[in-house]
Scaffold this motif. Structure first.
Motif, PDB file in Angstrom:
ATOM      1  N   TYR A  50       0.850  -1.178   0.000  1.00 41.81           N
ATOM      2  CA  TYR A  50       0.000   0.000   0.000  1.00 41.81           C
ATOM      3  C   TYR A  50       0.889   1.232   0.000  1.00 41.81           C
ATOM      4  O   TYR A  50       1.909   1.256   0.692  1.00 41.81           O
ATOM      5  CB  TYR A  50      -0.896   0.013   1.245  1.00 41.81           C
ATOM      6  N   VAL A  51       0.503   2.268  -0.750  1.00 41.91           N
ATOM      7  CA  VAL A  51       1.258   3.517  -0.782  1.00 41.91           C
ATOM      8  C   VAL A  51       0.941   4.302   0.487  1.00 41.91           C
ATOM      9  O   VAL A  51      -0.231   4.544   0.801  1.00 41.91           O
ATOM     10  CB  VAL A  51       0.888   4.347  -2.033  1.00 41.91           C
ATOM     11  N   VAL A  52       1.986   4.690   1.221  1.00 49.70           N
ATOM     12  CA  VAL A  52       1.806   5.498   2.436  1.00 49.70           C
ATOM     13  C   VAL A  52       1.544   6.937   2.007  1.00 49.70           C
ATOM     14  O   VAL A  52       2.274   7.499   1.181  1.00 49.70           O
ATOM     15  CB  VAL A  52       3.043   5.415   3.353  1.00 49.70           C
ATOM     16  N   THR A  53       0.477   7.529   2.568  1.00 49.77           N
ATOM     17  CA  THR A  53       0.114   8.903   2.203  1.00 49.77           C
ATOM     18  C   THR A  53       0.170   9.821   3.419  1.00 49.77           C
ATOM     19  O   THR A  53       0.009   9.389   4.561  1.00 49.77           O
ATOM     20  CB  THR A  53      -1.289   8.970   1.574  1.00 49.77           C
ATOM     21  N   ILE A  54       0.406  11.089   3.113  1.00 54.42           N
ATOM     22  CA  ILE A  54       0.471  12.137   4.133  1.00 54.42           C
ATOM     23  C   ILE A  54      -0.399  13.308   3.700  1.00 54.42           C
ATOM     24  O   ILE A  54      -0.849  13.364   2.555  1.00 54.42           O
ATOM     25  CB  ILE A  54       1.930  12.619   4.347  1.00 54.42           C
ATOM     26  N   GLU A  55      -0.609  14.230   4.612  1.00 58.08           N
ATOM     27  CA  GLU A  55      -1.286  15.477   4.260  1.00 58.08           C
ATOM     28  C   GLU A  55      -0.332  16.267   3.375  1.00 58.08           C
ATOM     29  O   GLU A  55       0.857  16.333   3.653  1.00 58.08           O
ATOM     30  CB  GLU A  55      -1.611  16.286   5.518  1.00 58.08           C
ATOM     31  N   PRO A  56      -0.836  16.874   2.295  1.00 53.55           N
ATOM     32  CA  PRO A  56       0.055  17.619   1.406  1.00 53.55           C
ATOM     33  C   PRO A  56       0.533  18.917   2.049  1.00 53.55           C
ATOM     34  O   PRO A  56      -0.072  19.415   3.007  1.00 53.55           O
ATOM     35  CB  PRO A  56      -0.821  17.895   0.190  1.00 53.55           C
ATOM     36  N   GLU A  57       1.640  19.444   1.504  1.00 53.69           N
ATOM     37  CA  GLU A  57       2.116  20.763   1.926  1.00 53.69           C
ATOM     38  C   GLU A  57       1.003  21.763   1.657  1.00 53.69           C
ATOM     39  O   GLU A  57       0.147  21.546   0.792  1.00 53.69           O
ATOM     40  CB  GLU A  57       3.371  21.142   1.147  1.00 53.69           C
ATOM     41  N   LEU A  58       1.022  22.870   2.350  1.00 55.71           N
ATOM     42  CA  LEU A  58      -0.045  23.860   2.258  1.00 55.71           C
ATOM     43  C   LEU A  58      -0.348  24.266   0.819  1.00 55.71           C
ATOM     44  O   LEU A  58      -1.501  24.289   0.401  1.00 55.71           O
ATOM     45  CB  LEU A  58       0.307  25.092   3.099  1.00 55.71           C
ATOM     46  N   GLU A  59       0.705  24.544   0.012  1.00 55.73           N
ATOM     47  CA  GLU A  59       0.455  24.983  -1.367  1.00 55.73           C
ATOM     48  C   GLU A  59      -0.120  23.859  -2.238  1.00 55.73           C
ATOM     49  O   GLU A  59      -0.839  24.115  -3.187  1.00 55.73           O
ATOM     50  CB  GLU A  59       1.723  25.564  -2.016  1.00 55.73           C
ATOM     51  N   ASP A  60       0.174  22.601  -1.911  1.00 48.70           N
ATOM     52  CA  ASP A  60      -0.362  21.472  -2.679  1.00 48.70           C
ATOM     53  C   ASP A  60      -1.768  21.078  -2.224  1.00 48.70           C
ATOM     54  O   ASP A  60      -2.462  20.360  -2.933  1.00 48.70           O
ATOM     55  CB  ASP A  60       0.556  20.254  -2.566  1.00 48.70           C
ATOM     56  N   ALA A  61      -2.179  21.530  -1.053  1.00 51.46           N
ATOM     57  CA  ALA A  61      -3.480  21.145  -0.509  1.00 51.46           C
ATOM     58  C   ALA A  61      -4.627  21.656  -1.373  1.00 51.46           C
ATOM     59  O   ALA A  61      -5.719  21.110  -1.349  1.00 51.46           O
ATOM     60  CB  ALA A  61      -3.624  21.646   0.921  1.00 51.46           C
ATOM     61  N   GLN A  62      -4.384  22.711  -2.157  1.00 52.43           N
ATOM     62  CA  GLN A  62      -5.405  23.228  -3.047  1.00 52.43           C
ATOM     63  C   GLN A  62      -5.674  22.261  -4.206  1.00 52.43           C
ATOM     64  O   GLN A  62      -6.714  22.306  -4.829  1.00 52.43           O
ATOM     65  CB  GLN A  62      -4.954  24.578  -3.630  1.00 52.43           C
TER      66      GLN A  62
END
Length: 146
Positions: A114-126
């Motif tokens: 499974y690919v481990v995922t994280i919250e994106p950086e602020l600019e990528d969150a859009q």
């Protein structure tokens, strides 16, 4: 959420997408070889491992994956694909020495990555709600490092 990957396996360059029920990911073994392992599990596929292709890092830390004996692994790809909020695909290249972090889950004889995922950086969150976790060559893969 990393819906596709592009990688070299031997002489072949492969483009694999998660929706394909035969999707596999390359996993770097402790011996330095590459092993292709099934990418998650989809509905209607046999098995008992979770029906998804991703594992949130916070859910790993919360112990939700513990019953599957999770092992952190490195997924060596040249690039990965993310869809933006409008469903348009974008490819992102990894640099030399970078890997996507994966979680190898086991139950009986069943093995899936499974690919481990994280919250994106602020600019990528859009653009993206989740982002694959990228680790460097020298990082220990025995732990899900914070």
């Amino acid at each position: 959420m990393c819906g596709g990957v592009y990688f070299q396996h031997g002489e072949d360059v492969l483009r694999i997408f998660y929706p394909n029920p035969k999707a596999v990911l390359p996993v770097l073994t402790s011996e330095g070889t590459i092993k292709l392992i099934a990418w998650g599990r989809r509905q209607k596929q046999p098995g008992n491992l979770p029906m998804t292709g991703w594992a949130r890092l916070d859910s790993i830390y919360a112990g939700r994956w513990d019953k599957y004996f999770p092992t952190p692994v490195k997924i060596p790809v040249l690039s990965f694909m993310e869809k933006d909020l409008e469903g348009i695909s974008h490819w992102y290249d990894l640099q030399k020495g970078q890997y996507i972090q994966g979680l190898l889950a086991k139950e009986g004889n069943e093995r899936r990555v499974y690919v481990v995922t994280i919250e994106p950086e602020l600019e990528d969150a859009q653009i993206h709600s989740r982002w694959p976790r990228v680790v460097q060559k020298g990082e220990k893969s025995r732990h899900f490092i914070t």
